[in-house]
Write a protein that holds these residues in place. Structure first.
Motif, short mmCIF file in Angstrom:
data_model
loop_
_atom_site.label_atom_id
_atom_site.label_comp_id
_atom_site.label_asym_id
_atom_site.label_seq_id
_atom_site.Cartn_x
_atom_site.Cartn_y
_atom_site.Cartn_z
N VAL A 61 7.95 15.87 1.53
CA VAL A 61 6.68 15.55 0.88
C VAL A 61 6.24 14.13 1.18
CG1 VAL A 61 5.51 15.31 -1.35
CG2 VAL A 61 7.09 17.23 -0.94
N ASP A 62 7.17 13.20 1.04
CA ASP A 62 6.82 11.79 1.26
C ASP A 62 8.08 11.03 1.70
OD1 ASP A 62 8.35 11.48 -1.04
OD2 ASP A 62 6.61 11.21 -2.35
N LEU A 63 7.94 9.71 1.86
CA LEU A 63 9.05 8.89 2.33
C LEU A 63 10.18 8.82 1.31
CD1 LEU A 63 7.09 5.95 3.99
CD2 LEU A 63 8.36 7.77 5.15
N ASN A 64 9.86 8.87 0.03
CA ASN A 64 10.91 8.83 -0.98
C ASN A 64 11.79 10.08 -0.93
OD1 ASN A 64 10.86 6.35 -2.52
ND2 ASN A 64 8.80 6.94 -3.15
N GLU A 65 11.17 11.23 -0.71
CA GLU A 65 11.97 12.45 -0.57
C GLU A 65 12.81 12.37 0.70
OE1 GLU A 65 11.56 17.33 -0.38
OE2 GLU A 65 9.78 16.07 -0.21
N LEU A 66 12.23 11.83 1.75
CA LEU A 66 12.97 11.66 2.99
C LEU A 66 14.13 10.68 2.81
CD1 LEU A 66 13.14 12.24 6.03
CD2 LEU A 66 11.51 10.36 6.40
N ARG A 67 13.90 9.64 2.02
CA ARG A 67 14.91 8.61 1.80
C ARG A 67 16.16 9.15 1.12
NH1 ARG A 67 15.94 5.45 -2.63
NH2 ARG A 67 14.09 6.25 -3.74
N VAL A 68 16.00 10.09 0.21
CA VAL A 68 17.14 10.59 -0.56
C VAL A 68 17.69 11.90 0.01
CG1 VAL A 68 16.35 9.46 -2.67
CG2 VAL A 68 15.63 11.81 -2.19
N ALA A 69 17.14 12.35 1.12
CA ALA A 69 17.59 13.62 1.71
C ALA A 69 18.93 13.41 2.42
CB ALA A 69 16.55 14.14 2.70
N PRO A 70 19.81 14.42 2.41
CA PRO A 70 21.04 14.34 3.21
C PRO A 70 20.70 14.25 4.69
CG PRO A 70 21.15 16.12 1.59
CD PRO A 70 19.73 15.66 1.61
N SER A 71 21.43 13.43 5.40
CA SER A 71 21.13 13.22 6.82
C SER A 71 21.26 14.51 7.62
CB SER A 71 22.03 12.14 7.41
OG SER A 71 23.40 12.49 7.24
N LYS A 72 22.14 15.42 7.17
CA LYS A 72 22.30 16.68 7.90
C LYS A 72 21.03 17.54 7.80
CE LYS A 72 24.58 19.22 4.11
NZ LYS A 72 23.51 20.21 3.96
N ASP A 73 20.28 17.37 6.70
CA ASP A 73 19.03 18.11 6.58
C ASP A 73 18.01 17.62 7.61
OD1 ASP A 73 20.24 19.41 4.52
OD2 ASP A 73 18.98 18.58 2.92
N LEU A 74 18.04 16.31 7.85
CA LEU A 74 17.14 15.75 8.86
C LEU A 74 17.54 16.25 10.24
CD1 LEU A 74 16.71 13.84 6.37
CD2 LEU A 74 16.27 12.02 8.04
N GLY A 79 16.37 19.96 15.10
CA GLY A 79 16.76 21.04 16.00
C GLY A 79 18.03 20.72 16.75
N ARG A 80 18.71 21.77 17.17
CA ARG A 80 20.03 21.61 17.79
C ARG A 80 19.96 20.82 19.09
NH1 ARG A 80 23.80 26.80 18.14
NH2 ARG A 80 23.62 26.41 15.90
N GLY A 81 18.93 20.98 19.87
CA GLY A 81 18.87 20.33 21.17
C GLY A 81 18.35 18.90 21.14
N PHE A 82 18.02 18.38 19.97
CA PHE A 82 17.46 17.03 19.91
C PHE A 82 18.56 16.00 20.12
CE2 PHE A 82 15.85 13.23 17.74
CZ PHE A 82 14.62 13.11 18.38
N PRO A 83 18.35 15.02 21.01
CA PRO A 83 19.40 14.04 21.32
C PRO A 83 19.78 13.19 20.11
CG PRO A 83 17.68 14.03 22.99
CD PRO A 83 17.16 14.85 21.86
N GLY A 84 21.07 13.15 19.79
CA GLY A 84 21.56 12.30 18.70
C GLY A 84 20.99 12.66 17.35
N ALA A 85 20.80 13.94 17.09
CA ALA A 85 20.11 14.36 15.86
C ALA A 85 20.81 13.84 14.60
CB ALA A 85 20.02 15.89 15.81
#
Length: 295
Positions: A61-74, A79-85
């Motif tokens: 939704v916003d940067l605050n939701e992104l800030r508290v999200a688990p890094s694995k969700d990001l 996507g699997r093929g993204f470098p250094g995901a």
């Protein structure tokens, strides 16, 4: 960087060839969004970075939701093929939280008062990669920087523009000494296009390097195993020799004790014989006296 002067002439020709005279304005809009793009762009194509950023904007939704999200969700969002995901997900969460913990909001305004040298250090301290820190310094704060990532380094190594043992810091420092501030943005855009064009070749180059490294590691492992086995044999032989020596010493001591015992026994026997011999003459006169007839 080793032998920098040897490569300088070749690199200058490359920079003149790839430099874009009128680079597009890539840093317009939200600075935080631009910073996120810089994080995502390292070792990836610009199209991949744009697609990953769009995914984040649609998923959170916003940067605050992104800030508290688990890094694995990001990472899953990229996507699997993204470098250094996974690593980039961790960097984004770390950087956003670092800014929020300091400012209680997510903004880069507090960096505007920093000197350009201090600005780069502060960005690195936040957790940005060298590429992202240089990108932000160059495009958001008009500082002198040339963004360099592993993709560009491998391209330059593959085409012999830099020594094969150069690391990212070597190459970045080398380019920033060659490129004046006024040309930095045009050089960056040109080098990005150059690296993306060579991506298939670099992928094969990396594969060959990995295969060679694996072969070298296997050979070294075999050498180490042989040396270890040889050392074990030497140690075993040494231990055996020590045991044999200890057995000989023990046998010598045992023989010495037997000899000492025999000597002591002989000495005791001789002493007993001497005592007996000494006592025998004293009894003889008394016997003779008994045989003398009385008158």
């Amino acid at each position: 960087m080793k032998n920098a002067t040897q490569y300088e002439k070749k690199v200058r020709k490359l920079l003149d060839k790839v430099k874009v005279s009128r680079p597009p304005a890539e840093a317009n809009g939200d600075p935080i969004r631009a910073m996120l793009r810089a994080i995502l762009e390292a070792d990836a194509t610009r199209a991949q970075a744009a697609q990953a950023l769009q995914c984040l904007e649609e998923e959170f939704v916003d940067l605050n939701e992104l800030r508290v999200a688990p890094s694995k969700d990001l990472a899953e969002c990229f996507g699997r093929g993204f470098p250094g995901a996974r690593e980039k997900g961790e960097i984004i969460v770390q950087v956003l939280n670092g800014i929020f913990d300091r400012e209680y909001r997510i903004t880069l305004e507090h960096l505007e008062k920093e000197t350009k040298r201090e600005l780069r250090r502060r960005l690195l301290d936040l957790g940005l990669s060298p590429y992202a820190a240089a990108w932000v310094t160059l495009q958001l704060f008009d500082g002198h920087a040339v963004p360099v990532d592993s993709l560009l380094v491998d391209c330059l190594k593959m085409e012999d523009y830099v020594p094969s043992d150069s690391d990212l810091a070597d190459v970045q420092g080398f380019l920033e000494r060659l490129v004046p501030h006024k040309n930095a943005l045009g050089v960056h855009v040109g080098l990005r296009e150059y690296a993306e064009q060579l991506l298939p070749a670099v992928t094969e180059y990396r594969r060959r390097l990995a295969a060679a490294a694996a072969e070298q590691a296997a050979e070294q492992a075999a050498v180490d195993a042989a040396e270890k086995a040889q050392a074990a044999r030497v140690e075993q032989e040494k231990h055996q020799r020590e045991q044999e020596k200890a057995a000989r010493v023990a046998e010598k001591k045992k023989a010495a004790r037997r000899k000492t015992a025999q000597t002591a026994a002989k000495a005791a026997k001789a002493a007993k014989s001497a005592k007996a011999a000494k006592a025998a003459p004293a009894k003889a006169p008394a016997k003779a006296a008994r045989k003398t007839p009385r008158k």
